[in-house]
Design a protein around this motif. Sequence first.
Motif, PDB file in Angstrom:
ATOM      1  N   CYS A   1       9.033  11.348   2.398  1.00 61.26           N
ATOM      2  CA  CYS A   1       7.974  10.370   2.148  1.00 61.26           C
ATOM      3  C   CYS A   1       7.868  10.134   0.647  1.00 61.26           C
ATOM      4  O   CYS A   1       7.787  11.098  -0.120  1.00 61.26           O
ATOM      5  CB  CYS A   1       6.628  10.870   2.678  1.00 61.26           C
TER       6      CYS A   1
ATOM      7  N   THR B   1      -0.138   6.102   2.010  1.00 66.43           N
ATOM      8  CA  THR B   1       0.954   7.023   2.326  1.00 66.43           C
ATOM      9  C   THR B   1       0.414   8.167   3.161  1.00 66.43           C
ATOM     10  O   THR B   1       0.969   8.533   4.207  1.00 66.43           O
ATOM     11  CB  THR B   1       1.593   7.605   1.042  1.00 66.43           C
TER      12      THR B   1
ATOM     13  N   VAL C   1       9.171   7.380   5.131  1.00 63.70           N
ATOM     14  CA  VAL C   1       7.964   6.649   4.739  1.00 63.70           C
ATOM     15  C   VAL C   1       8.083   6.251   3.271  1.00 63.70           C
ATOM     16  O   VAL C   1       8.418   7.072   2.421  1.00 63.70           O
ATOM     17  CB  VAL C   1       6.691   7.501   4.931  1.00 63.70           C
TER      18      VAL C   1
ATOM     19  N   LEU D   1       8.849   3.607   8.014  1.00 60.79           N
ATOM     20  CA  LEU D   1       7.543   2.966   7.903  1.00 60.79           C
ATOM     21  C   LEU D   1       7.357   2.549   6.451  1.00 60.79           C
ATOM     22  O   LEU D   1       7.385   3.383   5.546  1.00 60.79           O
ATOM     23  CB  LEU D   1       6.434   3.932   8.333  1.00 60.79           C
TER      24      LEU D   1
ATOM     25  N   SER E   1       5.793   3.803   0.359  1.00 65.25           N
ATOM     26  CA  SER E   1       4.532   3.088   0.206  1.00 65.25           C
ATOM     27  C   SER E   1       4.201   2.864  -1.255  1.00 65.25           C
ATOM     28  O   SER E   1       4.481   3.706  -2.105  1.00 65.25           O
ATOM     29  CB  SER E   1       3.410   3.892   0.869  1.00 65.25           C
TER      30      SER E   1
ATOM     31  N   GLN F   1       8.452  13.634   9.547  1.00 65.05           N
ATOM     32  CA  GLN F   1       9.021  12.771   8.521  1.00 65.05           C
ATOM     33  C   GLN F   1      10.234  13.435   7.868  1.00 65.05           C
ATOM     34  O   GLN F   1      10.275  14.642   7.700  1.00 65.05           O
ATOM     35  CB  GLN F   1       7.969  12.467   7.439  1.00 65.05           C
TER      36      GLN F   1
ATOM     37  N   ALA G   1      -0.577   6.945   6.679  1.00 65.80           N
ATOM     38  CA  ALA G   1       0.595   6.721   7.534  1.00 65.80           C
ATOM     39  C   ALA G   1       1.174   8.040   8.019  1.00 65.80           C
ATOM     40  O   ALA G   1       1.497   8.198   9.206  1.00 65.80           O
ATOM     41  CB  ALA G   1       1.659   5.931   6.762  1.00 65.80           C
ATOM     42  N   VAL G   2       1.290   9.002   7.103  1.00 68.26           N
ATOM     43  CA  VAL G   2       1.854  10.312   7.462  1.00 68.26           C
ATOM     44  C   VAL G   2       0.975  11.014   8.484  1.00 68.26           C
ATOM     45  O   VAL G   2       1.469  11.591   9.461  1.00 68.26           O
ATOM     46  CB  VAL G   2       2.025  11.178   6.199  1.00 68.26           C
TER      47      VAL G   2
END
Length: 291
Positions: A178, A161, A153, A208, A155, A175, A164-165
């Motif tokens: 991130c 962030t 991830v 992502l 962002s 993940q 999304a997580v």
Amino acid sequence: MAILIDRHTRVMTQGITGKTGQFHTRQCREYAYGRDCFVAGVNPKKAGEELESIPVFATVEEAKQKTGATVSVIYVPPAYASAAIDEAVEAGLDLVVCITEGIPVRDMLRTRARMRGKKTLLIGPNCPGIITPGELKIGIMPGAIHQQGRIGVVSRSGTLTYEAVAQLSELGLGQSTCIGIGGDPINGLKHIDVLKLFNEDSETDAVLMVGEIGGTDEEECARWVKEHMKKPVVGFIAGVTAPPGKRMGHAGAIIAGGKGTAQEKIEVMEACGIRVTRNPAEMGKLLKSVI
């Protein structure tokens, strides 16, 4: 390991004796292997003191030499934060994570110029930091929402962030790493830099990518993805309804000179093979649909 940090990373906190530095250093130490990883603090006025058994040093160089720390996280006030980055870069650290918001753009321009040719990577400023779930978090993100897994991830937005997580974890998609790269106009790692790292990481299967209005970083990254990325990438761009010329939240989130609109970014990303959702509530589901 995923990218940049893991349980073997050794970290110092610049600004450890301030209220924010103390609080978040404690939070990070309580997450996963944090107690082993956070080994030093830096404050020239408090050298020789300790914060919960973490020694405080006068300089980054001394902290590096005495503890072996190769990564720094910065909670120094805005007026002094760019100088803190400069000090970490001059000491030859591998990675600097600058959480501080509100650093003057002129200061960051000078710091970016000084970083040319140096090995240090910079995340931020004005960012939530970086986390490799189950291993180490460096920054202000809530550790509890993360799960170990194989989705990368990246962002510009801290809040998105976390969103999304949380969506990925709810769907059982853990993940690898991130990274919140921050929303300032002059910052360190860009989307493209992080995508390159994820592309080469054997423990990341898909990415992502969350962007927002302002600048052309997402478009440049999308063109690189089309030519080089070996893994699926999905995206979301914040600021579809933002009026041109009005700064939205982040210092870098402004449509100026006809560049940086959400629609322009989305069109380029989709043309380059990135699946993009217009609905932030669908980021996790879209990612799941491509793996």
